[in-house]
Design a protein around this motif. Sequence first.
Motif, mmCIF file in Angstrom:
data_model
loop_
_atom_site.group_PDB
_atom_site.id
_atom_site.type_symbol
_atom_site.label_atom_id
_atom_site.label_comp_id
_atom_site.label_asym_id
_atom_site.label_seq_id
_atom_site.Cartn_x
_atom_site.Cartn_y
_atom_site.Cartn_z
ATOM 1 N N PRO A 95 0.801 -1.225 0.000
ATOM 2 C CA PRO A 95 0.000 0.000 0.000
ATOM 3 C C PRO A 95 0.834 1.275 0.000
ATOM 4 C CG PRO A 95 -0.031 -1.032 2.170
ATOM 5 C CD PRO A 95 0.631 -2.009 1.244
ATOM 6 N N GLY A 96 2.027 1.239 0.588
ATOM 7 C CA GLY A 96 2.854 2.432 0.605
ATOM 8 C C GLY A 96 3.244 2.880 -0.785
ATOM 9 N N GLN A 97 3.708 1.927 -1.593
ATOM 10 C CA GLN A 97 4.089 2.264 -2.968
ATOM 11 C C GLN A 97 2.865 2.655 -3.785
ATOM 12 O OE1 GLN A 97 7.095 2.658 -3.960
ATOM 13 N NE2 GLN A 97 6.666 3.077 -6.107
ATOM 14 N N ALA A 98 1.739 1.989 -3.555
ATOM 15 C CA ALA A 98 0.504 2.355 -4.254
ATOM 16 C C ALA A 98 0.111 3.786 -3.940
ATOM 17 C CB ALA A 98 -0.622 1.396 -3.861
ATOM 18 N N ALA A 99 0.225 4.179 -2.679
ATOM 19 C CA ALA A 99 -0.119 5.549 -2.292
ATOM 20 C C ALA A 99 0.816 6.555 -2.954
ATOM 21 C CB ALA A 99 -0.066 5.693 -0.773
ATOM 22 N N ALA B 93 -17.772 8.218 1.388
ATOM 23 C CA ALA B 93 -17.456 6.795 1.222
ATOM 24 C C ALA B 93 -16.103 6.475 1.826
ATOM 25 C CB ALA B 93 -17.467 6.421 -0.272
ATOM 26 N N LEU B 94 -15.137 7.392 1.675
ATOM 27 C CA LEU B 94 -13.821 7.176 2.260
ATOM 28 C C LEU B 94 -13.920 7.133 3.795
ATOM 29 C CD1 LEU B 94 -11.620 9.535 0.088
ATOM 30 C CD2 LEU B 94 -11.417 7.064 0.231
ATOM 31 N N ASP B 95 -14.691 8.034 4.380
ATOM 32 C CA ASP B 95 -14.821 8.063 5.815
ATOM 33 C C ASP B 95 -15.414 6.761 6.344
ATOM 34 O OD1 ASP B 95 -13.761 10.561 6.005
ATOM 35 O OD2 ASP B 95 -15.688 11.615 5.991
ATOM 36 N N GLN B 96 -16.383 6.200 5.570
ATOM 37 C CA GLN B 96 -17.024 4.977 6.021
ATOM 38 C C GLN B 96 -16.071 3.795 5.977
ATOM 39 O OE1 GLN B 96 -20.343 4.742 3.355
ATOM 40 N NE2 GLN B 96 -21.639 6.080 4.596
ATOM 41 N N ARG B 97 -15.116 3.821 5.024
ATOM 42 C CA ARG B 97 -14.224 2.660 4.852
ATOM 43 C C ARG B 97 -12.999 2.742 5.730
ATOM 44 N NH1 ARG B 97 -14.981 2.485 -1.723
ATOM 45 N NH2 ARG B 97 -17.097 1.730 -1.680
ATOM 46 N N ALA B 98 -12.661 3.927 6.220
ATOM 47 C CA ALA B 98 -11.443 4.084 6.997
ATOM 48 C C ALA B 98 -11.716 3.780 8.461
ATOM 49 C CB ALA B 98 -10.895 5.502 6.838
ATOM 50 N N VAL B 99 -12.136 2.576 8.755
ATOM 51 C CA VAL B 99 -12.437 2.178 10.124
ATOM 52 C C VAL B 99 -11.634 0.936 10.483
ATOM 53 C CG1 VAL B 99 -14.728 3.185 10.148
ATOM 54 C CG2 VAL B 99 -14.433 0.848 9.323
ATOM 55 N N ASP C 298 -8.817 -1.528 2.192
ATOM 56 C CA ASP C 298 -7.951 -2.654 2.538
ATOM 57 C C ASP C 298 -6.817 -2.280 3.498
ATOM 58 O OD1 ASP C 298 -9.521 -4.121 0.830
ATOM 59 O OD2 ASP C 298 -8.107 -4.049 -0.854
ATOM 60 N N TYR C 299 -6.383 -1.006 3.460
ATOM 61 C CA TYR C 299 -5.215 -0.604 4.256
ATOM 62 C C TYR C 299 -5.436 0.755 4.906
ATOM 63 C CZ TYR C 299 -3.145 -4.216 1.289
ATOM 64 O OH TYR C 299 -2.889 -5.392 0.634
ATOM 65 N N GLY C 300 -6.627 0.990 5.432
ATOM 66 C CA GLY C 300 -6.979 2.301 5.957
ATOM 67 C C GLY C 300 -6.141 2.759 7.118
ATOM 68 N N ARG C 301 -5.491 1.837 7.835
ATOM 69 C CA ARG C 301 -4.689 2.220 9.001
ATOM 70 C C ARG C 301 -3.218 2.502 8.650
ATOM 71 N NH1 ARG C 301 -7.728 1.488 13.475
ATOM 72 N NH2 ARG C 301 -9.501 0.067 13.334
ATOM 73 N N VAL C 302 -2.841 2.286 7.389
ATOM 74 C CA VAL C 302 -1.467 2.582 6.966
ATOM 75 C C VAL C 302 -1.312 4.094 6.815
ATOM 76 C CG1 VAL C 302 0.229 2.262 5.120
ATOM 77 C CG2 VAL C 302 -1.225 0.340 5.840
ATOM 78 N N ALA C 303 -0.238 4.645 7.355
ATOM 79 C CA ALA C 303 -0.068 6.103 7.398
ATOM 80 C C ALA C 303 -0.090 6.722 6.006
ATOM 81 C CB ALA C 303 1.242 6.443 8.106
ATOM 82 N N GLU C 304 0.604 6.092 5.038
ATOM 83 C CA GLU C 304 0.651 6.649 3.684
ATOM 84 C C GLU C 304 -0.737 6.679 3.045
ATOM 85 O OE1 GLU C 304 4.657 4.494 4.249
ATOM 86 O OE2 GLU C 304 2.550 4.263 4.863
ATOM 87 N N VAL C 305 -1.522 5.664 3.309
ATOM 88 C CA VAL C 305 -2.881 5.613 2.757
ATOM 89 C C VAL C 305 -3.757 6.660 3.432
ATOM 90 C CG1 VAL C 305 -4.945 4.171 2.512
ATOM 91 C CG2 VAL C 305 -2.667 3.191 2.113
ATOM 92 N N HIS C 306 -3.574 6.838 4.725
ATOM 93 C CA HIS C 306 -4.334 7.859 5.462
ATOM 94 C C HIS C 306 -4.037 9.247 4.896
ATOM 95 C CE1 HIS C 306 -5.787 10.259 8.867
ATOM 96 N NE2 HIS C 306 -6.515 9.199 9.190
#
Length: 494
Positions: free
Chosen positions: A428-432, A488-494, A464-472
């Motif tokens: 996820p870091g590289q994807a971000a 929608a982003l807020d709902q998924r970042a849980v 899939d990776y909402g808790r990863v800092a780069e994705v946040h």
Amino acid sequence: MDDGPGCGPGDKQPNERLNSWFARSGWSKGEVARQVNRRARQIGATHVSTDTSRVRRWLDGEQPREPIPRILSELFSERLGQVVAAEDLGLRSAHQPPATSGVDLPWAAPQTVQLLSEFSRSDLMLGRRGFLGASLMLSAGPALVEPMQRWLVSTPGGPAPVPAARAPRSAHPTRLSGPELEQLEATTVMFRTWDAQCGGGLRRKAVVGQLHEVTDLLQEPHPRATAQRLFRVTAELAELAGWMSYDVGLQPTAQKYFVLALHAAKEAGDRPLGAYVLANMSRQMIHLGRPADALELIHLGQYGSRDTATATTASMLHAMEARAYASLGNVQKCHRAVRMAEDAFTDRQAAEDPDWIRFFSEAELNAENAHSYRDLAYVAGRSPTYASLARPVMTRAVELFADDAEHQRSYALNLIGLATVHLLEKDPGQAAELTHRAMDVARKVRSERVNTRIRRTTCTAVRDYGRVAEVHALRDRLRAELPDDTEALDQRAV
């Protein structure tokens, strides 16, 4: 002013179909309202102003008026990757006037000119106020493919000069000089360059206006050779108008222009150009979740242009064939089409290529083949094997596009494509980081297609990776710069 109710408050039953699609979309009522308002603004329906309570009433059984059913059909189709008709949503769609609905049109020069003139004029004059968007509907399946098969039927004696559809503007027939025709052709090349650099949103109306002017010229008598050249310019402009409409999310409008472009290419006697139009129609069907239709259209283009297409065009057609097979999950045929695309590309002679296929560079070939492998990975349940095949090919495409100032939209799209590959590989870091780069490029182009893919990729990363800092951090930037999917982003970042 809102869209107004389509029926009275009594005797309403919950719209179970709409509720089902709504649940599958993952949208909130507020998000649906925002998406509807945004799409209404795009088509010029400025009278539409929807809110959460209105969406709730639709779910409870209220029937909205046009253009709401068509807007909802487009939004759910794009969200879920398949054609979702208004009727599938349990909504009543207005009757389609024959001049603007369907794709089964007469394959005759005067009718083609008349339809192009009417449609481009309507786009210029009425599209801004929403009437054009409300009168169109996507065709798919046999209703689309079978009329396109008539492209193969030869016109006895070849394309003929177009009889005047109205009286000439002067007492003397119009005679376009060679330099004037060359100027029209050069203008089309310029528009194509602008589209690649800036996206479809900036110059679409200019292309439609030029198309309307050229169809006006076609309503004057011309010698056969001049008429053929004018029809070729018309086909290229109509294809470009369709491509730009596709790029900004006007899917029914795009399809109509593509169909009319194919008709014009037939009148020009240009089979390779017709195959190119069919390839773009195929790409649109893949985007709308209709890979079987896409495959039939691309095979129709390949069959119709055999022995006439350049090696570059043949390579592009094979690459699009691979995309369709990948979406269908046909691994062997996808690999075979990829190899044929690569083999044909090695035989290309750039001097033989018309301008409309010169975009298909080594970067574009790598991009298409990488997306085929990436799509196979999705169809195979996020397979790491196919993701690993896609990564080096997509990386090469990104490297090549990075040095190509004329194709910045393609650069952005492939940065996003590479980001999706890294998500498949659980990086996820590289994807971000790649999505951040795509957002930097997206600020320079006006392409709803790029923006939509950025939103979707970010939503997937957050899911899939909402808790990863780069994705946040990526989510926060998206909320600030492209906020349509914020809730929608807020709902998924849980």
